[in-house]
Design a protein around this motif. Structure first.
Motif, PDB file in Angstrom:
ATOM      1  N   ALA A  37     -52.024 -10.947 -24.458  1.00  0.00           N
ATOM      2  CA  ALA A  37     -53.077  -9.910 -24.112  1.00  0.00           C
ATOM      3  C   ALA A  37     -53.896  -9.758 -25.437  1.00  0.00           C
ATOM      4  CB  ALA A  37     -52.422  -8.611 -23.498  1.00  0.00           C
ATOM      5  N   ALA A  38     -53.214  -9.649 -26.539  1.00  0.00           N
ATOM      6  CA  ALA A  38     -53.729  -9.341 -27.742  1.00  0.00           C
ATOM      7  C   ALA A  38     -54.697 -10.456 -28.079  1.00  0.00           C
ATOM      8  CB  ALA A  38     -52.618  -9.264 -28.657  1.00  0.00           C
ATOM      9  N   ALA A  39     -54.248 -11.527 -27.980  1.00  0.00           N
ATOM     10  CA  ALA A  39     -55.189 -12.888 -28.019  1.00  0.00           C
ATOM     11  C   ALA A  39     -56.478 -12.954 -27.134  1.00  0.00           C
ATOM     12  CB  ALA A  39     -54.493 -14.165 -28.165  1.00  0.00           C
ATOM     13  N   CYS A  40     -56.196 -12.691 -26.044  1.00  0.00           N
ATOM     14  CA  CYS A  40     -57.438 -12.715 -25.070  1.00  0.00           C
ATOM     15  C   CYS A  40     -58.085 -11.448 -25.268  1.00  0.00           C
ATOM     16  CB  CYS A  40     -56.809 -12.451 -23.601  1.00  0.00           C
ATOM     17  SG  CYS A  40     -55.960 -14.080 -23.312  1.00  0.00           S
ATOM     18  N   SER A  41     -57.792 -10.405 -25.459  1.00  0.00           N
ATOM     19  CA  SER A  41     -58.710  -9.250 -26.163  1.00  0.00           C
ATOM     20  C   SER A  41     -59.408  -9.570 -27.260  1.00  0.00           C
ATOM     21  CB  SER A  41     -57.939  -8.125 -26.168  1.00  0.00           C
ATOM     22  OG  SER A  41     -58.475  -6.915 -26.654  1.00  0.00           O
ATOM     23  N   MET A  42     -58.849 -10.155 -28.379  1.00  0.00           N
ATOM     24  CA  MET A  42     -59.682 -10.547 -29.529  1.00  0.00           C
ATOM     25  C   MET A  42     -60.364 -11.571 -29.305  1.00  0.00           C
ATOM     26  SD  MET A  42     -59.909  -9.900 -32.472  1.00  0.00           S
ATOM     27  CE  MET A  42     -58.670  -8.713 -33.051  1.00  0.00           C
ATOM     28  N   PHE A  43     -60.424 -12.483 -28.390  1.00  0.00           N
ATOM     29  CA  PHE A  43     -61.192 -13.638 -28.145  1.00  0.00           C
ATOM     30  C   PHE A  43     -62.459 -13.009 -27.506  1.00  0.00           C
ATOM     31  CE2 PHE A  43     -57.920 -17.020 -28.511  1.00  0.00           C
ATOM     32  CZ  PHE A  43     -57.874 -17.122 -29.891  1.00  0.00           C
ATOM     33  N   PHE A  69     -55.311 -13.329 -36.997  1.00  0.00           N
ATOM     34  CA  PHE A  69     -54.527 -12.511 -36.008  1.00  0.00           C
ATOM     35  C   PHE A  69     -54.451 -13.055 -34.494  1.00  0.00           C
ATOM     36  CE2 PHE A  69     -54.989  -9.235 -32.756  1.00  0.00           C
ATOM     37  CZ  PHE A  69     -53.895  -8.655 -32.653  1.00  0.00           C
ATOM     38  N   ALA A  70     -55.993 -13.519 -34.040  1.00  0.00           N
ATOM     39  CA  ALA A  70     -55.897 -14.230 -32.891  1.00  0.00           C
ATOM     40  C   ALA A  70     -54.951 -15.360 -32.704  1.00  0.00           C
ATOM     41  CB  ALA A  70     -57.351 -14.431 -32.263  1.00  0.00           C
ATOM     42  N   PHE A  71     -55.127 -16.297 -33.568  1.00  0.00           N
ATOM     43  CA  PHE A  71     -54.293 -17.696 -33.606  1.00  0.00           C
ATOM     44  C   PHE A  71     -52.850 -17.228 -33.808  1.00  0.00           C
ATOM     45  CE2 PHE A  71     -58.669 -19.242 -34.252  1.00  0.00           C
ATOM     46  CZ  PHE A  71     -58.914 -19.979 -33.236  1.00  0.00           C
ATOM     47  N   ALA A  72     -52.526 -16.223 -34.660  1.00  0.00           N
ATOM     48  CA  ALA A  72     -51.115 -16.058 -34.761  1.00  0.00           C
ATOM     49  C   ALA A  72     -50.486 -15.537 -33.485  1.00  0.00           C
ATOM     50  CB  ALA A  72     -50.949 -14.741 -35.756  1.00  0.00           C
ATOM     51  N   ASN A  73     -51.268 -14.521 -32.694  1.00  0.00           N
ATOM     52  CA  ASN A  73     -50.864 -14.343 -31.493  1.00  0.00           C
ATOM     53  C   ASN A  73     -50.810 -15.431 -30.201  1.00  0.00           C
ATOM     54  OD1 ASN A  73     -50.250 -11.338 -31.120  1.00  0.00           O
ATOM     55  ND2 ASN A  73     -51.839 -11.414 -32.229  1.00  0.00           N
ATOM     56  N   ALA A 121     -55.183  -7.822 -39.452  1.00  0.00           N
ATOM     57  CA  ALA A 121     -56.202  -7.219 -38.384  1.00  0.00           C
ATOM     58  C   ALA A 121     -56.414  -5.621 -38.690  1.00  0.00           C
ATOM     59  CB  ALA A 121     -55.920  -7.786 -36.966  1.00  0.00           C
ATOM     60  N   THR A 122     -55.142  -5.021 -38.766  1.00  0.00           N
ATOM     61  CA  THR A 122     -55.249  -3.610 -39.037  1.00  0.00           C
ATOM     62  C   THR A 122     -56.187  -3.309 -40.126  1.00  0.00           C
ATOM     63  OG1 THR A 122     -53.066  -3.435 -38.015  1.00  0.00           O
ATOM     64  CG2 THR A 122     -53.717  -1.359 -39.347  1.00  0.00           C
ATOM     65  N   ILE A 155     -54.998  -4.757 -31.438  1.00  0.00           N
ATOM     66  CA  ILE A 155     -54.301  -4.648 -32.335  1.00  0.00           C
ATOM     67  C   ILE A 155     -52.949  -4.060 -32.022  1.00  0.00           C
ATOM     68  CG2 ILE A 155     -53.692  -3.371 -34.484  1.00  0.00           C
ATOM     69  CD1 ILE A 155     -56.720  -4.190 -35.441  1.00  0.00           C
ATOM     70  N   ILE A 156     -53.302  -3.188 -31.003  1.00  0.00           N
ATOM     71  CA  ILE A 156     -52.089  -2.375 -30.413  1.00  0.00           C
ATOM     72  C   ILE A 156     -51.228  -3.271 -29.573  1.00  0.00           C
ATOM     73  CG2 ILE A 156     -51.578  -0.679 -28.488  1.00  0.00           C
ATOM     74  CD1 ILE A 156     -54.070   0.976 -29.468  1.00  0.00           C
ATOM     75  N   PHE A 157     -51.860  -4.196 -28.692  1.00  0.00           N
ATOM     76  CA  PHE A 157     -50.986  -5.206 -28.180  1.00  0.00           C
ATOM     77  C   PHE A 157     -50.295  -6.160 -29.233  1.00  0.00           C
ATOM     78  CE2 PHE A 157     -54.246  -5.304 -24.510  1.00  0.00           C
ATOM     79  CZ  PHE A 157     -53.601  -4.403 -23.709  1.00  0.00           C
ATOM     80  N   GLY A 158     -50.657  -6.354 -30.236  1.00  0.00           N
ATOM     81  CA  GLY A 158     -50.214  -7.055 -31.240  1.00  0.00           C
ATOM     82  C   GLY A 158     -49.073  -6.305 -31.819  1.00  0.00           C
ATOM     83  N   TYR A 159     -49.011  -5.008 -32.040  1.00  0.00           N
ATOM     84  CA  TYR A 159     -47.886  -4.470 -32.581  1.00  0.00           C
ATOM     85  C   TYR A 159     -46.736  -4.606 -31.520  1.00  0.00           C
ATOM     86  CZ  TYR A 159     -49.747  -2.897 -36.939  1.00  0.00           C
ATOM     87  OH  TYR A 159     -50.356  -2.893 -38.201  1.00  0.00           O
ATOM     88  N   PHE A 160     -47.133  -4.182 -30.253  1.00  0.00           N
ATOM     89  CA  PHE A 160     -45.929  -4.303 -29.515  1.00  0.00           C
ATOM     90  C   PHE A 160     -45.282  -5.714 -29.226  1.00  0.00           C
ATOM     91  CE2 PHE A 160     -48.119  -0.613 -27.108  1.00  0.00           C
ATOM     92  CZ  PHE A 160     -46.939   0.092 -26.726  1.00  0.00           C
TER      93      PHE A 160
END
Length: 181
Positions: A37-43, A69-73, A121-122, A155-160
């Motif tokens: 979800a974090a990657a899709c939202s960023m893309f 950030f996107a590729f790390a996710n 990203a933050t 970023i919120i999805f990434g922190y989860f």
């Protein structure tokens, strides 16, 4: 009495192994879902606006930190799915206690990767939202609010995802600490 004591000694490890595997599978599913979800939202975060008759384009790909950030996710999601398959195999065949350490290393490395990407990203998100007066960087979120909301959501999805991998790391470290030599 001896058989009663032997029964109590044998049952907890079997029960804790099942609990360990179920927890592993659940947390890995959640980690995969939130990193995806974090990657899709960023893309999909992009916005074009006109400012003073000049077209301004905001995209994640303009920032190396947001790309990282996107590729790390994406990497986190892929390895979560791979480790999910391995956890389901371990559920059927059982995991040798000495291999818990490798699961711990896997989880710790992914948590570190996700944390680094999310922190980067933050930082860029903070500068985009509030600017940096001493460097002369103006905030852009007033101009491109949809872009900023998508980045914040990502970023919120990434922190989860980081939190789920932190839990996996703690559980794996606990299991690897139970190894009897």
């Amino acid at each position: 009495m001896y058989s009663f004591g032997a029964k109590n000694i044998e049952n907890p490890p079997l029960k804790s192994d099942k609990c360990f595997i179920i927890t592993q599978i659940l947390l890995r599913i959640l980690a995969a879902a939130f990193t995806l979800a974090a990657a899709c939202s960023m893309f999909t975060s992009k916005e074009t606006v006109n400012v003073f008759n000049t077209q301004m384009d905001a995209r994640y790909s303009y920032s190396p930190a947001l790309k990282f950030f996107a590729f790390a996710n994406i990497i986190g999601c892929a390895f979560s799915i791979l480790s999910l398959f391995l956890a389901s195999i371990f559920c059927r065949k059982g995991l040798h206690p000495k291999n818990y350490f490798y699961v711990f290393l896997h989880d710790m490395m992914l948590m570190a990767l996700l944390l680094a990407g999310t922190a980067a990203a933050t930082t860029i998100g903070y500068v985009g939202k509030y600017g940096e007066n001493q460097s002369g960087w103006m905030p852009i979120c007033d101009s491109v609010p949809k872009f900023c909301h998508k980045v914040i959501e990502s970023i919120i999805f990434g922190y989860f995802g980081v939190i789920f991998y932190l839990c996996l790391t703690i559980i794996s470290a606990n299991q690897s600490g139970k190894i009897q030599v």
